[in-house]
Design a protein around this motif. Structure first.
Motif, PDB file in Angstrom:
ATOM      1  N   ASP A  55      -5.001   5.325  -6.076  1.00 32.65           N
ATOM      2  CA  ASP A  55      -4.612   4.083  -5.398  1.00 32.65           C
ATOM      3  C   ASP A  55      -3.651   4.340  -4.227  1.00 32.65           C
ATOM      4  O   ASP A  55      -3.161   3.388  -3.611  1.00 32.65           O
ATOM      5  CB  ASP A  55      -3.952   3.126  -6.398  1.00 32.65           C
ATOM      6  N   TYR A  56      -3.380   5.612  -3.945  1.00 38.32           N
ATOM      7  CA  TYR A  56      -2.491   5.982  -2.843  1.00 38.32           C
ATOM      8  C   TYR A  56      -3.298   6.612  -1.713  1.00 38.32           C
ATOM      9  O   TYR A  56      -4.382   7.162  -1.932  1.00 38.32           O
ATOM     10  CB  TYR A  56      -1.472   7.033  -3.297  1.00 38.32           C
ATOM     11  N   LYS A  63       0.847  -1.187   0.000  1.00 42.97           N
ATOM     12  CA  LYS A  63       0.000   0.000   0.000  1.00 42.97           C
ATOM     13  C   LYS A  63       0.885   1.242   0.000  1.00 42.97           C
ATOM     14  O   LYS A  63       1.750   1.409   0.852  1.00 42.97           O
ATOM     15  CB  LYS A  63      -0.923   0.001   1.221  1.00 42.97           C
TER      16      LYS A  63
END
Length: 312
Positions: A90-91, A2
């Motif tokens: 997506d961050y 992640k």
């Protein structure tokens, strides 16, 4: 894995109340990276003189720039956090402040608690100086010294040579020149003591390269003056001073100036109050006729695009 991004800016007082300003100045001026003096001597000066006199004066200036949305530095930093988040779906994206809330440590906790294990730190300072980027690096490293939650860490040192960055300011200059009859351009950077340069801080070199990169994209014969502002402590600082330059330009025949401060990503006390008000006054009182200030990125999405170019 992640991924996360942490934008870091200087910080701002909680309010324009002298007590809140005093607390902010205590943290800021207590940083050994910012003031490189023997600690005992500096603490005596800071607590015995500065924190008893400067907060009231600074509070009056902060009150002038405060809006219904709060202080510009905080508001625009929040906007850039949101802009970056849009480009990085997506961050996990957060922002932290070196000397106010949310602190760097609090924001790191938030990111790591959500499982971030690959993190990029982006200081909101285009040029490196130990007083700014170096201090951010210290805070981040000190945080990880106290935890076993070590992550893949990426630290952006500077981006003064980034094409998006140079193009942004060059384009704003071109637009201003097309609308106004300018006879001098002043590019102002926050100053540092000359002794810091002598100790190895190459900040002024990066400022000069910034000026060259921006002006290389502007086709003009108008004279350009690179200056430094915001001198705080006594002693020699980088020169020439922005205020001194603006006071003398009218007598040399330059009465219509364009001024910008590309060392700042967002407007703050040093740009709004010091440049747009105080230094504008110096220029006009000395016989100047027109003073045009170009704001930095503030809430423009171009800065988020710059961040993306640094990471992807």
């Amino acid at each position: 894995m992640k991924k996360g991004i942490l934008l870091v800016n200087l910080g701002t007082p909680k309010s324009a109340n002298p007590k809140d300003v005093r607390e902010f100045l205590k943290r800021f001026l207590g940083d050994e990276r910012v003031i490189k003096m023997p600690r005992l001597l500096w603490k005596a000066i800071l607590h015995g003189i500065i924190l008893n006199t400067r907060p009231k004066k600074s509070a009056a200036m902060y009150e002038k720039i405060q809006t219904e949305a709060g202080f510009p530095l905080l508001r625009y930093t929040e906007m850039q956090r949101d802009n970056v988040a849009k480009l990085f779906p997506d961050y996990l994206v957060e922002y932290g402040m070196s000397y106010s809330a949310p602190s760097i440590e609090t924001s790191l906790d938030k990111l790591l608690d959500q499982g971030v294990d690959d993190l990029t730190i982006v200081p909101m300072y285009p040029q490196y100086s130990g007083t700014t980027v170096g201090s951010v690096f210290d805070s981040v490293m000190n945080y990880f010294l106290k935890t076993d939650k070590v992550v893949n860490l990426h630290f952006i040192r500077s981006y003064y040579d980034n094409e998006i960055y140079a193009n942004y300011f060059a384009q704003k200059i071109k637009q201003a020149l097309a609308k106004n009859a300018i006879d001098a351009i002043v590019i102002s950077y926050h100053g540092i003591p000359l002794s810091y340069k002598q100790q190895g801080d190459n900040y002024d070199e990066e400022c000069t390269k910034t000026t060259e990169a921006i002006m290389a994209k502007v086709d003009t014969n108008i004279p350009v003056y690179q200056t430094y502002q915001s001198k705080f402590e006594p002693g020699e600082w980088l020169t020439p001073a922005t205020s001194d330059t603006l006071k003398k330009l009218p007598s040399e025949g330059y009465k219509k100036v364009l001024i910008l401060a590309p060392g700042f990503v967002v407007d703050c006390l040093e740009t709004i109050e010091e440049l747009e008000s105080e230094n504008k006054g110096y220029f006009l009182n000395a016989g100047g006729e027109e003073f045009h200030y170009l704001a930095p990125f503030n809430g423009d999405e171009d800065f988020a695009k710059l961040v993306k170019s640094l990471i992807v």
